[in-house]
Design a protein around this motif. Structure first.
Motif, PDB file in Angstrom:
ATOM      1  N   LYS A 316       7.889  -0.095 -10.688  1.00 15.39           N
ATOM      2  CA  LYS A 316       8.615  -0.653  -9.552  1.00 15.39           C
ATOM      3  C   LYS A 316       7.627  -1.193  -8.510  1.00 15.39           C
ATOM      4  O   LYS A 316       7.812  -2.287  -7.970  1.00 15.39           O
ATOM      5  CB  LYS A 316       9.495   0.432  -8.930  1.00 15.39           C
ATOM      6  CG  LYS A 316      10.850  -0.060  -8.550  1.00 15.39           C
ATOM      7  CD  LYS A 316      11.738   1.093  -8.136  1.00 15.39           C
ATOM      8  CE  LYS A 316      13.043   0.572  -7.617  1.00 15.39           C
ATOM      9  NZ  LYS A 316      13.911   1.645  -7.153  1.00 15.39           N
ATOM     10  N   GLU A 317       6.599  -0.395  -8.261  1.00 17.12           N
ATOM     11  CA  GLU A 317       5.612  -0.809  -7.257  1.00 17.12           C
ATOM     12  C   GLU A 317       4.842  -2.032  -7.736  1.00 17.12           C
ATOM     13  O   GLU A 317       4.548  -2.948  -6.963  1.00 17.12           O
ATOM     14  CB  GLU A 317       4.663   0.355  -6.977  1.00 17.12           C
ATOM     15  CG  GLU A 317       3.715   0.025  -5.847  1.00 17.12           C
ATOM     16  CD  GLU A 317       3.379   1.240  -5.023  1.00 17.12           C
ATOM     17  OE1 GLU A 317       4.276   1.837  -4.434  1.00 17.12           O
ATOM     18  OE2 GLU A 317       2.191   1.568  -4.994  1.00 17.12           O
ATOM     19  N   LEU A 320       6.913  -5.000  -7.271  1.00 18.58           N
ATOM     20  CA  LEU A 320       6.880  -5.432  -5.869  1.00 18.58           C
ATOM     21  C   LEU A 320       5.600  -6.231  -5.598  1.00 18.58           C
ATOM     22  O   LEU A 320       5.623  -7.258  -4.912  1.00 18.58           O
ATOM     23  CB  LEU A 320       6.959  -4.208  -4.940  1.00 18.58           C
ATOM     24  CG  LEU A 320       6.783  -4.492  -3.455  1.00 18.58           C
ATOM     25  CD1 LEU A 320       7.903  -5.396  -2.917  1.00 18.58           C
ATOM     26  CD2 LEU A 320       6.758  -3.192  -2.638  1.00 18.58           C
ATOM     27  N   MET A 321       4.500  -5.758  -6.168  1.00 25.37           N
ATOM     28  CA  MET A 321       3.235  -6.473  -5.982  1.00 25.37           C
ATOM     29  C   MET A 321       3.339  -7.903  -6.513  1.00 25.37           C
ATOM     30  O   MET A 321       2.855  -8.844  -5.909  1.00 25.37           O
ATOM     31  CB  MET A 321       2.098  -5.723  -6.686  1.00 25.37           C
ATOM     32  CG  MET A 321       1.711  -4.428  -5.985  1.00 25.37           C
ATOM     33  SD  MET A 321       0.591  -3.430  -6.956  1.00 25.37           S
ATOM     34  CE  MET A 321      -0.977  -3.871  -6.235  1.00 25.37           C
ATOM     35  N   ARG A 322       4.008  -8.027  -7.681  1.00 23.45           N
ATOM     36  CA  ARG A 322       4.171  -9.370  -8.248  1.00 23.45           C
ATOM     37  C   ARG A 322       5.005 -10.253  -7.320  1.00 23.45           C
ATOM     38  O   ARG A 322       4.690 -11.426  -7.121  1.00 23.45           O
ATOM     39  CB  ARG A 322       4.865  -9.307  -9.623  1.00 23.45           C
ATOM     40  CG  ARG A 322       4.072  -8.625 -10.711  1.00 23.45           C
ATOM     41  CD  ARG A 322       2.781  -9.358 -11.043  1.00 23.45           C
ATOM     42  NE  ARG A 322       2.926 -10.776 -11.233  1.00 23.45           N
ATOM     43  CZ  ARG A 322       3.349 -11.377 -12.351  1.00 23.45           C
ATOM     44  NH1 ARG A 322       3.651 -10.648 -13.385  1.00 23.45           N
ATOM     45  NH2 ARG A 322       3.455 -12.692 -12.422  1.00 23.45           N
ATOM     46  N   THR A 323       6.078  -9.693  -6.730  1.00 24.71           N
ATOM     47  CA  THR A 323       6.919 -10.510  -5.848  1.00 24.71           C
ATOM     48  C   THR A 323       6.133 -10.956  -4.614  1.00 24.71           C
ATOM     49  O   THR A 323       6.428 -11.980  -4.017  1.00 24.71           O
ATOM     50  CB  THR A 323       8.173  -9.752  -5.370  1.00 24.71           C
ATOM     51  OG1 THR A 323       7.755  -8.632  -4.615  1.00 24.71           O
ATOM     52  CG2 THR A 323       9.044  -9.329  -6.505  1.00 24.71           C
ATOM     53  N   LEU A 324       5.108 -10.166  -4.248  1.00 26.14           N
ATOM     54  CA  LEU A 324       4.302 -10.532  -3.079  1.00 26.14           C
ATOM     55  C   LEU A 324       3.192 -11.514  -3.447  1.00 26.14           C
ATOM     56  O   LEU A 324       2.373 -11.867  -2.609  1.00 26.14           O
ATOM     57  CB  LEU A 324       3.680  -9.268  -2.458  1.00 26.14           C
ATOM     58  CG  LEU A 324       4.673  -8.234  -1.926  1.00 26.14           C
ATOM     59  CD1 LEU A 324       3.937  -7.019  -1.401  1.00 26.14           C
ATOM     60  CD2 LEU A 324       5.554  -8.824  -0.837  1.00 26.14           C
ATOM     61  N   GLY A 325       3.194 -11.918  -4.704  1.00 27.22           N
ATOM     62  CA  GLY A 325       2.199 -12.905  -5.118  1.00 27.22           C
ATOM     63  C   GLY A 325       0.882 -12.278  -5.554  1.00 27.22           C
ATOM     64  O   GLY A 325      -0.111 -12.975  -5.713  1.00 27.22           O
ATOM     65  N   ILE A 326       0.904 -10.963  -5.696  1.00 29.50           N
ATOM     66  CA  ILE A 326      -0.319 -10.299  -6.166  1.00 29.50           C
ATOM     67  C   ILE A 326      -0.357 -10.454  -7.682  1.00 29.50           C
ATOM     68  O   ILE A 326       0.575 -10.057  -8.380  1.00 29.50           O
ATOM     69  CB  ILE A 326      -0.348  -8.808  -5.738  1.00 29.50           C
ATOM     70  CG1 ILE A 326      -0.328  -8.734  -4.205  1.00 29.50           C
ATOM     71  CG2 ILE A 326      -1.564  -8.093  -6.302  1.00 29.50           C
ATOM     72  CD1 ILE A 326      -0.014  -7.362  -3.642  1.00 29.50           C
ATOM     73  N   GLY A 327      -1.413 -11.044  -8.189  1.00 31.63           N
ATOM     74  CA  GLY A 327      -1.482 -11.456  -9.587  1.00 31.63           C
ATOM     75  C   GLY A 327      -1.553 -10.291 -10.569  1.00 31.63           C
ATOM     76  O   GLY A 327      -1.913  -9.175 -10.212  1.00 31.63           O
ATOM     77  N   ARG A 328      -1.218 -10.636 -11.819  1.00 28.31           N
ATOM     78  CA  ARG A 328      -1.282  -9.628 -12.879  1.00 28.31           C
ATOM     79  C   ARG A 328      -2.713  -9.131 -13.055  1.00 28.31           C
ATOM     80  O   ARG A 328      -2.948  -7.982 -13.388  1.00 28.31           O
ATOM     81  CB  ARG A 328      -0.792 -10.231 -14.205  1.00 28.31           C
ATOM     82  CG  ARG A 328       0.682 -10.426 -14.252  1.00 28.31           C
ATOM     83  CD  ARG A 328       1.141 -10.787 -15.648  1.00 28.31           C
ATOM     84  NE  ARG A 328       0.515 -12.034 -16.121  1.00 28.31           N
ATOM     85  CZ  ARG A 328       0.857 -12.655 -17.229  1.00 28.31           C
ATOM     86  NH1 ARG A 328       1.806 -12.157 -17.988  1.00 28.31           N
ATOM     87  NH2 ARG A 328       0.262 -13.766 -17.613  1.00 28.31           N
ATOM     88  N   ILE A 410       9.225  -7.656 -13.723  1.00 28.04           N
ATOM     89  CA  ILE A 410      10.492  -7.921 -13.031  1.00 28.04           C
ATOM     90  C   ILE A 410      11.673  -7.612 -13.948  1.00 28.04           C
ATOM     91  O   ILE A 410      12.626  -6.936 -13.577  1.00 28.04           O
ATOM     92  CB  ILE A 410      10.548  -9.399 -12.557  1.00 28.04           C
ATOM     93  CG1 ILE A 410       9.334  -9.712 -11.659  1.00 28.04           C
ATOM     94  CG2 ILE A 410      11.853  -9.690 -11.832  1.00 28.04           C
ATOM     95  CD1 ILE A 410       9.184  -8.835 -10.451  1.00 28.04           C
ATOM     96  N   GLU A 411      11.549  -8.081 -15.234  1.00 34.85           N
ATOM     97  CA  GLU A 411      12.645  -7.826 -16.176  1.00 34.85           C
ATOM     98  C   GLU A 411      12.755  -6.343 -16.480  1.00 34.85           C
ATOM     99  O   GLU A 411      13.849  -5.807 -16.625  1.00 34.85           O
ATOM    100  CB  GLU A 411      12.447  -8.648 -17.449  1.00 34.85           C
ATOM    101  CG  GLU A 411      12.749 -10.127 -17.197  1.00 34.85           C
ATOM    102  CD  GLU A 411      12.818 -10.946 -18.478  1.00 34.85           C
ATOM    103  OE1 GLU A 411      12.835 -10.360 -19.570  1.00 34.85           O
ATOM    104  OE2 GLU A 411      12.857 -12.186 -18.345  1.00 34.85           O
TER     105      GLU A 411
END
Lengths: 416, 222
Positions: A316-317, A320-328, A410-411
């Motif tokens: 989940k965290e 959230l990082m991905r939604t903030l644009g923090i890359g894989r 996300i999925e």
């Protein structure tokens, strides 16, 4: 700043799973502690064995002794001597033109577990001419005169261990540590006349006296009524071994063959025996190494599984990082660093603990194995272990990283 | 930044393997600086649509253009960069990264993408003050109330000056005071020209007077 954030995230994750982190580090550490012990002790034994074998290429001993027993008892003072050898063998060797030096050894007694070795002055002179302490009137050219059989010259480490001082008197115990027939020769006192400087060998843990003193002790004290086995006969004018130096290796081989064929004696090529011992030890070291690597493999797999479990907990965290644009890449990197941190911490902790343990165990190991352990020596097996663990740890870290990288966070979160 | 969605569709398989069509042939244009309200029951696809717009998930078909760029054609790292620079997200809950303090959460996206500018701390402090969180900058997320956490999330959007703000039920778990604070913050975002897409049942948000309203029912746009 980016690296600070990544590192902070890693530390946070570790703090939140502190128990599993500590267990993982501890498990890797234990494996490395073991690896350090195996490496340093094996190296110490091999180094001492090789150095000593260079000094005396041949040992002649009583018939029936095995090569290993003869070398261990006469050079490393570890094993019990098998029996006795007639003094005439020593005299015969001295007369042989292929022999450049021969030293008589008469072992039987011990003092608080340290062997009392009957030798002569030339043996002590050959061993070392440097004395740490000696009594007034002591002659370094003749440290064990025949007219003073109560005189003893102590090795440095044993004097230090038992706090021996010049002039101290002691009596020997007949037999060896753990021997059910051991008894004290309280009718024959030895006097510490000198203490040798360290020679970094098994001699540091021995007490030297004249071989005739050993005869005198057992002349005075009849052993017949003590029911010793055949390996403990103390007939007058016998030795337990003769250390021999020859003109060349061919002479060593010839003498070995001759004295092995003679009735009453046998001979061992020290170099060959030591090489065999070292080979055995290498095999033992490899076996211990495999055991350590097996443990490390299991531990690293455990680390891998716990990291993946923590990834699942943190999906989940991470989403959230991905939604903030923090890359894989950055997210995967935190997992990779976490795995590496566990591995490196385990390695460092294990190596430090292992070497500190060796430092404290050194007196016991040295005395029991007759070696001069270097507790802070970094050995080849440790270097190998560090590389293998780092590479394997890196592969696991990459696998964990790949798992994150390939996850559609996300999925996954939406499905949950 | 104008947003144009053309013939977009997205479906998921549920755990029993059944295909659920969440978005079906959606066409939508949102002008830069405007406000779009998404309406619909739970499970109607509001969150999925926001994820599609932000590039977090790709539509099964159709395309999403933002500022003339078809984001489905961008690589994952380009999408990450695009999101970090242009899109601010506020969820109903779980908005903050637990390893970081309130102020660090405000500038975390910029820090992770290596885009922090000089004076960033002062700016973050100022924004936290403006959302009523003065003195809470060093507090960790688990020490903040739900309302305070939402305000940190809004502060993060204000700090990043995102051109597009996606707010998914941002005040659903808040009391009236906190809801007002979040609403006021979103109004500020509107002042600096951000496009706001939100889904909310909160009466406070009526004052946001959306330029467009999109009603979703199960399976597509109504």
């Amino acid at each position: 700043m980016k690296s600070t954030f990544i590192f902070k995230a890693v530390l946070h994750n570790i703090r939140h799973r502190l128990v599993s982190f500590v267990i993982s580090v501890f498990a890797i550490g234990v494996a490395f502690t073991f690896l350090s012990g195996v490496g340093v002790v094996s190296f110490g034994i091999a180094a001492t064995a090789v150095n000593t074998s260079l000094r005396y290429p041949l040992v002649v001993g009583p018939e029936g002794s095995s090569d290993t027993q003869l070398v261990m008892s006469s050079i490393f003072n570890i094993d019990k001597p098998y029996g006795t050898l007639d003094y005439s063998v020593y005299e015969e060797l001295l007369r042989d033109e292929r022999v450049t030096a021969a030293y008589p050894l008469a072992r039987s007694d011990s003092y608080r577990g340290a062997p009392i070795v009957g030798v002569n002055s030339s043996f002590v002179r050959d061993l070392s001419r440097a004395y740490y302490l000696y009594e007034e009137g002591f002659d370094g050219q003749n440290p064990l005169p025949e007219n003073d059989l109560h005189r003893a010259v102590s090795g440095y480490k044993i004097a230090e261990r038992f706090n021996m001082q010049i002039g101290d008197k002691f009596v020997g115990s007949h037999g060896h540590v753990g021997d059910s027939h051991a008894h004290v020769h309280d009718d024959f006192e030895y006097r510490v006349a000198a203490i040798l400087e360290p020679v970094n060998g098994p001699e540091d843990y021995s007490i030297f006296t004249h071989y005739k003193a050993v005869w005198a002790v057992h002349d005075d004290h009849s052993c017949d009524h003590h029911h010793h086995g055949d390996d403990h006969k103390h007939d007058h004018e016998t030795l337990t071994a003769v250390l021999v130096r020859t003109v060349n290796p061919v002479a060593t081989a010839q003498l070995e063959g001759e004295y092995s064929a003679k009735p009453g004696s046998t001979a061992a090529d020290v170099g060959r025996t030591v090489r065999r011992l070292v080979e055995y030890m290498n095999k033992a070291e490899q076996a211990a190494g495999f055991f350590s690597y097996g443990t490390l493999f299991i531990v690293l797999m455990m680390v891998f599984v716990t990291v993946l479990m923590s990834v699942n907990e943190r999906k989940k965290e991470m989403a959230l990082m991905r939604t903030l644009g923090i890359g894989r890449g950055a997210i995967s990197l935190t997992v990779m660093i976490e795995t590496m941190l566990i591995t490196v911490s385990g390695i460092v902790a294990g190596l430090i603990a292992g070497h500190i343990a060796l430092y404290f165990a050194k007196p016991v190991i040295d005395m029991n194995l007759g070696i001069d352990l270097e507790p802070f020596l970094f050995t080849a097996i440790e270097v190998q272990g560090v590389f293998i663990t780092l590479i394997f740890g890196q592969i696991l870290a990459l696998a964990a990283m790949f798992r994150i990288y390939s996850m559609n966070l996300i999925e996954e979160v939406s499905r949950d | 930044m104008d947003i144009k969605i053309t013939e977009a569709a997205k479906s998921f398989k549920n755990r029993s393997g059944k295909v659920l069509e969440i978005i079906k042939d959606l066409n939508l244009e949102i002008k830069s600086g405007s406000v779009l309200k998404i309406e619909g029951a739970s499970g109607s696809g509001k969150t999925t649509l926001m994820n599609v717009i932000s590039g977090l998930i790709s539509p099964d078909k159709g395309k999403v253009e933002i500022g003339g760029v078809d984001i489905s054609l961008l690589s994952e790292s380009e999408k990450d960069r695009f999101r970090a620079e242009n899109i601010g997200y506020i969820f109903q809950t779980f908005n903050l990264l637990s390893p970081f303090s309130a102020i660090e959460n405000v500038y975390a996206p910029a820090a992770f993408s290596g885009k922090l500018k000089p004076g960033y701390k002062e700016k973050a402090l100022e924004i936290l003050k403006s959302v009523g969180l003065e003195g809470f900058e060093k507090s960790m997320p688990y020490h903040l109330s739900v309302g305070q956490r939402q305000r940190v999330a809004v502060a993060r959007v204000l700090f990043s000056e995102n051109k597009i703000i996606l707010a998914d039920e941002p005040t659903a778990s808040l009391d009236k005071v906190s809801s007002k604070a979040v609403f006021d913050s979103l109004m500020k975002c509107r002042e600096f020209g951000a496009t706001i897409i939100f889904a909310s049942h909160d009466e406070t948000f009526k004052e946001l007077s959306p330029d467009q309203v999109l009603s979703l029912d199960k399976g597509g746009a109504a």
